[in-house]
Write a protein that holds these residues in place. Structure first.
Motif, PDB file in Angstrom:
ATOM      1  N   ALA A  21       0.856  -1.239   0.157  1.00  0.00           N
ATOM      2  CA  ALA A  21      -0.018  -0.159  -0.116  1.00  0.00           C
ATOM      3  C   ALA A  21       0.801   1.358   0.019  1.00  0.00           C
ATOM      4  N   SER A  22       0.506   2.245  -0.549  1.00  0.00           N
ATOM      5  CA  SER A  22       1.078   3.608  -0.766  1.00  0.00           C
ATOM      6  C   SER A  22       0.724   4.285   0.568  1.00  0.00           C
ATOM      7  N   PRO A  23       1.379   5.150   0.875  1.00  0.00           N
ATOM      8  CA  PRO A  23       0.953   6.062   2.229  1.00  0.00           C
ATOM      9  C   PRO A  23      -0.538   6.524   2.229  1.00  0.00           C
ATOM     10  N   GLN A  24      -0.933   6.913   1.217  1.00  0.00           N
ATOM     11  CA  GLN A  24      -2.344   7.197   1.047  1.00  0.00           C
ATOM     12  C   GLN A  24      -3.382   6.045   1.548  1.00  0.00           C
ATOM     13  N   ASP A  25      -3.072   5.044   0.863  1.00  0.00           N
ATOM     14  CA  ASP A  25      -3.908   3.758   1.162  1.00  0.00           C
ATOM     15  C   ASP A  25      -3.804   3.325   2.458  1.00  0.00           C
ATOM     16  N   SER A  26      -2.522   3.580   3.097  1.00  0.00           N
ATOM     17  CA  SER A  26      -2.343   3.059   4.583  1.00  0.00           C
ATOM     18  C   SER A  26      -3.358   3.948   5.565  1.00  0.00           C
ATOM     19  N   ARG A  27      -3.073   5.286   5.180  1.00  0.00           N
ATOM     20  CA  ARG A  27      -3.988   6.103   6.157  1.00  0.00           C
ATOM     21  C   ARG A  27      -5.700   5.738   5.728  1.00  0.00           C
ATOM     22  N   LEU A  28      -6.080   5.379   4.703  1.00  0.00           N
ATOM     23  CA  LEU A  28      -7.461   5.122   4.368  1.00  0.00           C
ATOM     24  C   LEU A  28      -7.789   3.672   5.148  1.00  0.00           C
ATOM     25  N   LEU A  29      -6.836   3.011   5.298  1.00  0.00           N
ATOM     26  CA  LEU A  29      -7.013   1.681   5.753  1.00  0.00           C
ATOM     27  C   LEU A  29      -7.179   1.694   7.254  1.00  0.00           C
ATOM     28  N   SER A  30      -6.501   2.696   7.842  1.00  0.00           N
ATOM     29  CA  SER A  30      -6.247   3.104   9.155  1.00  0.00           C
ATOM     30  C   SER A  30      -7.737   3.815   9.580  1.00  0.00           C
ATOM     31  N   GLU A  31      -8.161   4.554   8.882  1.00  0.00           N
ATOM     32  CA  GLU A  31      -9.291   5.294   8.943  1.00  0.00           C
ATOM     33  C   GLU A  31     -10.563   4.181   9.122  1.00  0.00           C
ATOM     34  N   ILE A  32     -10.330   3.314   8.174  1.00  0.00           N
ATOM     35  CA  ILE A  32     -11.566   2.186   8.228  1.00  0.00           C
ATOM     36  C   ILE A  32     -11.548   1.265   9.335  1.00  0.00           C
ATOM     37  N   GLN A  33     -10.285   1.058   9.603  1.00  0.00           N
ATOM     38  CA  GLN A  33     -10.063   0.118  10.854  1.00  0.00           C
ATOM     39  C   GLN A  33     -10.713   0.963  12.184  1.00  0.00           C
ATOM     40  N   GLU A  34     -10.452   2.291  12.384  1.00  0.00           N
ATOM     41  CA  GLU A  34     -10.915   3.113  13.274  1.00  0.00           C
ATOM     42  C   GLU A  34     -12.383   2.994  13.404  1.00  0.00           C
ATOM     43  N   GLN A  35     -13.119   3.050  12.414  1.00  0.00           N
ATOM     44  CA  GLN A  35     -14.768   3.060  11.998  1.00  0.00           C
ATOM     45  C   GLN A  35     -15.081   1.651  12.171  1.00  0.00           C
ATOM     46  N   GLN A  36     -14.342   0.805  12.045  1.00  0.00           N
ATOM     47  CA  GLN A  36     -14.731  -0.699  12.214  1.00  0.00           C
ATOM     48  C   GLN A  36     -14.771  -0.867  13.871  1.00  0.00           C
ATOM     49  N   ASN A  37     -13.819  -0.250  14.361  1.00  0.00           N
ATOM     50  CA  ASN A  37     -13.677  -0.583  15.959  1.00  0.00           C
ATOM     51  C   ASN A  37     -14.960   0.319  16.446  1.00  0.00           C
ATOM     52  N   LEU A  38     -15.265   1.405  16.113  1.00  0.00           N
ATOM     53  CA  LEU A  38     -16.432   2.221  16.539  1.00  0.00           C
ATOM     54  C   LEU A  38     -17.881   1.612  16.319  1.00  0.00           C
ATOM     55  N   LEU A  39     -17.713   0.736  15.144  1.00  0.00           N
ATOM     56  CA  LEU A  39     -18.847  -0.062  14.721  1.00  0.00           C
ATOM     57  C   LEU A  39     -19.111  -1.210  15.715  1.00  0.00           C
ATOM     58  N   LYS A  40     -17.808  -1.963  16.247  1.00  0.00           N
ATOM     59  CA  LYS A  40     -17.984  -2.815  17.189  1.00  0.00           C
ATOM     60  C   LYS A  40     -18.578  -2.191  18.316  1.00  0.00           C
ATOM     61  N   THR A  41     -18.300  -0.997  18.746  1.00  0.00           N
ATOM     62  CA  THR A  41     -18.711  -0.562  20.162  1.00  0.00           C
ATOM     63  C   THR A  41     -20.273  -0.220  19.831  1.00  0.00           C
ATOM     64  N   TYR A  42     -20.910   0.321  18.735  1.00  0.00           N
ATOM     65  CA  TYR A  42     -22.129   0.434  18.586  1.00  0.00           C
ATOM     66  C   TYR A  42     -22.888  -0.953  18.633  1.00  0.00           C
TER      67      TYR A  42
END
Length: 422
Positions: A99-120
């Motif tokens: 992954a490029s740096p931009q892809d890594s950032r997007l993947l990190s945001e996706i992971q953060e949202q997935q964690n938030l989703l688990k909380t919900y």
């Protein structure tokens, strides 16, 4: 200079073709657009999920089953959409390359949202469990209401047969819960016991405040009732209980209980309804609803009678509380709240006494009277009575007695100059 056709020229042309391949640029732009669209959809779904989650929280206060079900359905729909997006992303990107740096950032945001989703998801499951528990409680309470209505119907029938239920009470919805208790002598006996305990409880803060103010308790006890021979010094507490009793029971034999502006005749049923209405309530709650009610006037008059101005001045250093009571208020001080518990118990006893037909009669025992097992009970239980000796004499009446028809509730007395077992 590089000559055309030379080896260097060929290498230069080949390198130029690798650096600028048009098809690769189009593919990269397409993948970038697709990823941006995916991220945008994820953020939109997360925002919708947050909104649905807030609606679910608001539906619990106040508790609204319909709104909870609607919000719960909306949350599940948003969770389903997010789940579909996750599967779509994995299908299009089964094995992502480096992954490029931009892809890594997007993947990190996706992971953060997935964690938030688990909380919900956890919170939604928690709310669903609470909904099931509330539904169970509602069903149980409904069963209790149905059972209470059945008991009420039976009790009303009994009271009607005894002449204690009139037509107005049958039609009054406000009196729906009044008939869960039967009017019996044992009910009155229990009320007498509560009053005696209330007198005992209030005497403790009263004596403690006298001590704090520097009072001579021996002199105070002798001033209440002189020439009483106490077996033990600790028994002088009964003098203060006797003082409380004398002040609080003054006027008990009157229907108005010495309360001014209450000369209207009240029926037996109305007295019983007043007893039932106040019985389970906190006295402060009763007074906050109507400070100038009959009960409010009773509390005000008895406080001013029981707590002498000099006594109050020595206790608090001023007359602020007394002036507040005289002006129609009911302070929330600990001392006044302790007094209200006492006042409520005696007021309820008076309401109950006038609920019977014929009415309950109160009797007092004078100092110096000969002790009688029939009409009196000693507050000290371990007294020793010598055979052949004179019957002991009453030193203090701590609590009056009562007559319910032919039944006797004994007066509680302190006997002067008697021996007590250790």
């Amino acid at each position: 200079m590089i000559r055309p056709g030379s080896k260097e020229s060929q290498n230069y042309d080949n390198n130029s073709q690798k650096v600028h391949p048009q098809p690769i640029d189009e593919n990269m732009n397409q993948n970038g657009d697709s990823m941006d669209t995916m991220i945008g959809r994820i953020f939109n779904n997360i925002s919708s999920l947050k909104s649905a989650y807030i609606q679910l929280q608001e539906a619990h206060t106040p508790y609204d089953p319909d709104k909870i079900q609607a919000a719960d359905k909306l949350v599940i729909e948003e969770l389903t959409k997010l789940s579909e997006l996750k599967h779509t992303y994995r299908e299009k990107n089964p094995k992502p390359v480096a992954a490029s740096p931009q892809d890594s950032r997007l993947l990190s945001e996706i992971q953060e949202q997935q964690n938030l989703l688990k909380t919900y998801e956890v919170m939604v499951k928690k709310f669903q469990s609470q909904i099931q528990t509330r539904d169970t409680e509602i069903t149980h309470l409904q069963q209790q209401i149905d059972e209470a209505k059945l008991r009420k119907s039976k009790l009303e029938k009994k009271l009607k047969q005894r002449g204690l239920l009139n037509k107005e009470s049958e039609e009054s919805d406000e009196e729906e819960n009044y008939f869960s208790i039967e009017l019996t002598p044992s009910l009155f006996t229990s009320a007498v016991d509560i009053v005696y305990q209330s007198i005992h409880d209030f005497s403790k803060p009263l004596i403690n405040m006298m001590k704090a103010a520097g009072w001579d308790l021996d002199a105070a006890a002798n001033a209440i009732e002189p020439d009483v021979v106490y077996t033990r010094r600790a028994h002088k507490k009964y003098a203060f209980e006797s003082y409380i009793c004398q002040k609080m029971f003054s006027g008990f034999q009157e229907e108005s209980f010495s309360v001014k502006d209450s000369n209207v005749s009240v029926s037996n049923e109305a007295f019983f309804h007043q007893f039932l209405a106040v019985r389970a309530m906190d006295p402060l709650d009763v007074l906050s609803q109507n400070p100038d009610s009959i009960f409010g006037k009773f509390c005000r008059s008895k406080y001013l009678l029981l707590v002498h101005p000099k006594m109050e001045g020595s206790f608090f250093g001023n007359m602020d509380q007394r002036n507040y009571v005289m002006s129609g208020g009911h302070p929330r001080t600990p001392f006044y709240q302790a007094f209200l518990k006492l006042a409520k118990s005696i007021w309820l006893l008076h309401r109950l006494a006038y609920s019977f037909d014929p009415k309950v009669k109160v009797f007092q025992v004078k100092k110096g009277s000969e002790f009688s097992d029939i009409h009196m009970e000693s507050v000290v239980k371990n007294i020793i009575l010598d055979e052949g000796a004179e019957r002991p004499k009453v030193g203090l009446m701590v609590m009056p007695g009562f007559l319910i028809g032919t039944s006797v509730i004994q007066s509680r007395v302190y006997l002067s100059d008697v021996k007590c077992a250790d």
